[in-house]
Design an enzyme around this catalytic site. Sequence first.
Site, PDB file in Angstrom:
ATOM      1  N   ASP A 188       0.871  -1.181   0.000  1.00 25.82           N
ATOM      2  CA  ASP A 188       0.000   0.000   0.000  1.00 25.82           C
ATOM      3  C   ASP A 188       0.910   1.234   0.000  1.00 25.82           C
ATOM      4  OD1 ASP A 188       0.912   0.263   2.606  1.00 25.82           O
ATOM      5  OD2 ASP A 188      -1.082   0.277   3.528  1.00 25.82           O
ATOM      6  N   HIS A 189       0.327   2.414   0.200  1.00 28.67           N
ATOM      7  CA  HIS A 189       1.114   3.661   0.191  1.00 28.67           C
ATOM      8  C   HIS A 189       2.162   3.686   1.310  1.00 28.67           C
ATOM      9  CE1 HIS A 189      -2.371   4.079   2.792  1.00 28.67           C
ATOM     10  NE2 HIS A 189      -1.704   4.992   3.480  1.00 28.67           N
ATOM     11  N   CYS A 236       3.049  -3.265   4.088  1.00 30.71           N
ATOM     12  CA  CYS A 236       2.155  -2.152   4.448  1.00 30.71           C
ATOM     13  C   CYS A 236       2.850  -1.410   5.584  1.00 30.71           C
ATOM     14  CB  CYS A 236       0.735  -2.626   4.771  1.00 30.71           C
ATOM     15  SG  CYS A 236       0.524  -3.539   6.302  1.00 30.71           S
ATOM     16  N   THR A 255       2.669  -1.541   8.953  1.00 31.82           N
ATOM     17  CA  THR A 255       3.158  -2.452   9.999  1.00 31.82           C
ATOM     18  C   THR A 255       3.387  -3.867   9.485  1.00 31.82           C
ATOM     19  OG1 THR A 255       0.881  -3.040  10.537  1.00 31.82           O
ATOM     20  CG2 THR A 255       1.870  -1.233  11.810  1.00 31.82           C
ATOM     21  N   HIS A 269       9.902 -24.263   8.607  1.00 29.28           N
ATOM     22  CA  HIS A 269       8.752 -24.936   9.225  1.00 29.28           C
ATOM     23  C   HIS A 269       7.412 -24.633   8.549  1.00 29.28           C
ATOM     24  CE1 HIS A 269      10.603 -25.973  13.422  1.00 29.28           C
ATOM     25  NE2 HIS A 269      11.375 -26.339  12.415  1.00 29.28           N
ATOM     26  N   ARG A 317       7.169 -33.701   9.158  1.00 29.25           N
ATOM     27  CA  ARG A 317       6.054 -33.380  10.060  1.00 29.25           C
ATOM     28  C   ARG A 317       5.489 -31.984   9.780  1.00 29.25           C
ATOM     29  NH1 ARG A 317      10.658 -32.155  12.800  1.00 29.25           N
ATOM     30  NH2 ARG A 317      10.678 -30.417  14.270  1.00 29.25           N
ATOM     31  N   HIS A 318       6.330 -31.107   9.223  1.00 31.17           N
ATOM     32  CA  HIS A 318       5.862 -29.748   8.935  1.00 31.17           C
ATOM     33  C   HIS A 318       4.903 -29.733   7.746  1.00 31.17           C
ATOM     34  CE1 HIS A 318       8.618 -28.437  11.938  1.00 31.17           C
ATOM     35  NE2 HIS A 318       9.631 -28.990  11.291  1.00 31.17           N
TER      36      HIS A 318
HETATM   37  C1  RB5 Z   1      -2.064   2.664   6.461  1.00 26.47           C
HETATM   38  O1  RB5 Z   1      -2.126   3.884   7.078  1.00 26.47           O
HETATM   39  C2  RB5 Z   1      -1.795   1.567   7.488  1.00 26.47           C
HETATM   40  O2  RB5 Z   1      -2.890   1.423   8.327  1.00 26.47           O
HETATM   41  C3  RB5 Z   1      -1.461   0.260   6.803  1.00 26.47           C
HETATM   42  O3  RB5 Z   1      -0.366   0.441   5.980  1.00 26.47           O
HETATM   43  C4  RB5 Z   1      -1.085  -0.909   7.706  1.00 26.47           C
HETATM   44  O4  RB5 Z   1      -0.130  -0.559   8.639  1.00 26.47           O
HETATM   45  C5  RB5 Z   1      -2.205  -1.675   8.269  1.00 26.47           C
HETATM   46  O5  RB5 Z   1      -2.032  -2.709   8.938  1.00 26.47           O
END
Ligand code: RB5
Length: 142
Positions: A8-9, A65, A67, A98, A132-133
């Site tokens: 994403d951005h 993204c 996070t 694994h 096993r994995h």
């Molecule tokens: C975008 O602002 C942010 O929420 C997204 O990139 C991400 O971190 C969501 O989990």
Amino acid sequence: MKIAIASDHAGFEMKEFAKNFLQDSGYDVLDLGTNDCSSVDYPSFANKMAEAILGGKADAGVLVCGTGIGISIRANRHKGIRAALLYSDEVAEMAKKHNNANVIVFGGRTMNKEDVARRIKIFFATEFEGGRHQKRIDMLDY
Ligand code: RB5
């Protein structure tokens, strides 16, 4: 090996970095966007990634993204996708050994480029252990 990449951005800058790193390492990269820093919705890019992998257009994927969490959640709702958020070097190794992850995920706002490059390298240099994995992986998509 063809590797799809999408973000994403909030992950755009890290996606561009990872794309260049993969290309410089000799991989064939399929860029699914986004293409700039304008605000977009991360689930759409997780969906594009799932389509590419499940449709056989790529062998593995990289998602970014802010996070790495939201895009992982959406990607993992697609049967057959095993998306792993590589928050440490040890996890980068275990995600292949694994879990045989077919998509690796990074946080563009929570990780630095050096760590991302090193974890990409570790992940793709590691072999899946099978045994096993494999049995447990088969249990993921019931
Ligand atoms: C975008 O602002 C942010 O929420 C997204 O990139 C991400 O971190 C969501 O989990």
